[in-house]
Design a protein around this motif. Structure first.
Motif, PDB file in Angstrom:
ATOM      1  N   PHE A 196       6.068   3.754   3.597  1.00  0.00           N
ATOM      2  CA  PHE A 196       6.876   4.872   3.110  1.00  0.00           C
ATOM      3  C   PHE A 196       6.347   6.221   3.583  1.00  0.00           C
ATOM      4  N   SER A 245       2.004   5.850  -1.928  1.00  0.00           N
ATOM      5  CA  SER A 245       2.223   6.549  -0.654  1.00  0.00           C
ATOM      6  C   SER A 245       1.903   8.040  -0.786  1.00  0.00           C
ATOM      7  N   ASN A 271      18.568   8.031   1.263  1.00  0.00           N
ATOM      8  CA  ASN A 271      18.932   7.417  -0.018  1.00  0.00           C
ATOM      9  C   ASN A 271      20.338   7.815  -0.445  1.00  0.00           C
ATOM     10  N   PHE A 310      14.010   1.039  -7.397  1.00  0.00           N
ATOM     11  CA  PHE A 310      13.909   0.569  -6.014  1.00  0.00           C
ATOM     12  C   PHE A 310      12.455   0.336  -5.595  1.00  0.00           C
ATOM     13  N   SER A 350       0.815  -1.211   0.000  1.00  0.00           N
ATOM     14  CA  SER A 350       0.000   0.000   0.000  1.00  0.00           C
ATOM     15  C   SER A 350       0.848   1.261   0.000  1.00  0.00           C
ATOM     16  N   GLY A 359       7.873   7.375  -5.808  1.00  0.00           N
ATOM     17  CA  GLY A 359       8.378   7.898  -4.537  1.00  0.00           C
ATOM     18  C   GLY A 359       8.461   9.412  -4.566  1.00  0.00           C
TER      19      GLY A 359
HETATM   20  C1  LIG Z   1      12.282   2.798  -2.107  1.00  0.00           C
HETATM   21  S1  LIG Z   1      10.988   3.797  -2.725  1.00  0.00           S
HETATM   22  C2  LIG Z   1      11.542   4.204  -4.345  1.00  0.00           C
HETATM   23  C3  LIG Z   1      11.256   5.612  -4.723  1.00  0.00           C
HETATM   24  C4  LIG Z   1      11.838   6.113  -6.035  1.00  0.00           C
HETATM   25  N1  LIG Z   1      11.447   5.325  -7.177  1.00  0.00           N
HETATM   26  C5  LIG Z   1      13.337   6.292  -6.025  1.00  0.00           C
HETATM   27  O1  LIG Z   1      13.952   6.170  -7.093  1.00  0.00           O
HETATM   28  O2  LIG Z   1      13.904   6.629  -4.995  1.00  0.00           O
HETATM   29  C6  LIG Z   1       9.772   2.585  -3.040  1.00  0.00           C
HETATM   30  C7  LIG Z   1       8.411   3.141  -3.387  1.00  0.00           C
HETATM   31  O3  LIG Z   1       7.565   2.030  -3.752  1.00  0.00           O
HETATM   32  C8  LIG Z   1       6.248   2.385  -3.415  1.00  0.00           C
HETATM   33  N2  LIG Z   1       5.403   1.176  -3.396  1.00  0.00           N
HETATM   34  C9  LIG Z   1       5.115   0.364  -2.353  1.00  0.00           C
HETATM   35  N3  LIG Z   1       4.280  -0.618  -2.745  1.00  0.00           N
HETATM   36  C10 LIG Z   1       4.045  -0.419  -4.070  1.00  0.00           C
HETATM   37  C11 LIG Z   1       3.246  -1.089  -5.055  1.00  0.00           C
HETATM   38  N4  LIG Z   1       2.532  -2.160  -4.728  1.00  0.00           N
HETATM   39  N5  LIG Z   1       3.238  -0.597  -6.314  1.00  0.00           N
HETATM   40  C12 LIG Z   1       3.967   0.503  -6.639  1.00  0.00           C
HETATM   41  N6  LIG Z   1       4.728   1.176  -5.759  1.00  0.00           N
HETATM   42  C13 LIG Z   1       4.759   0.725  -4.495  1.00  0.00           C
HETATM   43  C14 LIG Z   1       6.388   3.085  -2.072  1.00  0.00           C
HETATM   44  O4  LIG Z   1       5.288   3.882  -1.746  1.00  0.00           O
HETATM   45  C15 LIG Z   1       7.694   3.856  -2.254  1.00  0.00           C
HETATM   46  O5  LIG Z   1       7.465   5.205  -2.606  1.00  0.00           O
END
Ligand SMILES: C[S@@+](CC[C@H](N)C(=O)[O-])C[C@H]1O[C@@H](n2cnc3c(N)ncnc32)[C@H](O)[C@@H]1O
Length: 241
Positions: free
Chosen positions: A18, A85, A29, A129, A14, A62
């Motif tokens: 985050f 998020s 990061n 990520f 969900s 993100g």
């Molecule tokens: C580690 S962050 C990566 C953020 C960004 N892409 C970056 O380059 O830093 C992972 C992201 O995945 C999202 N996320 C979690 N579950 C997800 C899902 N089922 N589908 C898509 N995104 C999801 C989170 O809300 C979070 O913002």
């Protein structure tokens, strides 16, 4: 919030986990990857080889670093950036507006497993990520393939267990000793232990590349970056038959 709660929230896909770390996410990061995250995202954009007027989907956007990079790399690109998020999207919105890119980056709520888009509606799909946090990866991969146009490219960047090269001892030490300490100190909790758990639980790169092929991607590759601490997975949707 303890590690178990973090893991449970992460597993529900969900994005709620985050919300708790959104305000510190960019700083964490940068410090934890020793600035390499920028280089890795740049490599991801290069792998997409974007040209002309293209429509790009950035999943798990993100705080929108990859979406911003795509938009900056090509003036004719329009980006749809999706994340479940709310807090991450709030920060993304601020960054997109500050960059003057509101007209080219659209930000939406959504999960990778259930994309609210028509078939073949994107020239390229990227995700940095993010796939590690998606509970149903096969479903997300088939959704990505569905929304890609024939001949379109998907590039997925993900943290993996360091596995080779002369840098390996340093990278291993950094990932397994420095990152947890930094995470605990900077996030004020043990939340970042989740990071290591989820990296350890992620399939080996060759296995994940096979999952992409099994989902229907053609010419799938897994490129090791920084002693395997990160991998870039690239796959194409084959031509229409
Ligand atoms: C580690 S962050 C990566 C953020 C960004 N892409 C970056 O380059 O830093 C992972 C992201 O995945 C999202 N996320 C979690 N579950 C997800 C899902 N089922 N589908 C898509 N995104 C999801 C989170 O809300 C979070 O913002």
């Amino acid at each position: 919030m303890n590690v178990e709660t973090m893991a449970r929230l992460a597993q529900d896909g969900s994005g709620e986990m985050f919300d708790a770390i959104a305000s510190r996410y960019d700083l964490l990061n940068r410090l934890m990857s020793l600035g390499n995250d920028r280089r890795w995202r740049l490599r991801t954009v290069q792998a997409l080889a974007l040209r002309g007027r293209v429509r790009v989907l950035d999943l798990a956007t993100g705080t929108a670093d990859l979406a911003l990079l795509v938009a900056r790399s090509l003036r004719q690109a329009s980006v749809i950036a999706v994340d479940p998020s709310r807090e991450m999207r709030r920060i993304a919105r601020r960054k997109i507006s500050a960059a003057g890119l509101d007209d080219r980056i659209e930000l939406l709520d959504g999960r990778a497993e259930e994309l609210p888009f028509e078939d073949t509606s994107f020239d390229a799909v990227c995700m940095a990520f993010g796939i590690r946090n998606v509970p149903d990866r096969p479903r997300a991969l088939s959704e990505i393939l569905r929304v890609l146009r024939p001949g379109g490219t998907a590039a997925l960047l993900e943290l993996t267990e360091p596995n080779g090269g002369w840098l390996l001892p340093f990278v291993w030490l950094h990932v397994h000793a420095v990152v947890p300490l930094l995470g605990a100190a900077l996030s004020g909790s043990r939340e970042y232990r989740y990071l290591q758990r989820s990296i350890a639980a992620f399939p080996r790169p060759s296995e994940f590349a096979r999952m992409m092929t099994a989902a229907g991607f053609a010419a799938t590759t897994a490129e090791s970056l920084t002693a395997g601490a990160c991998h870039l997975f690239v796959g194409r949707r084959g031509p229409a038959t």
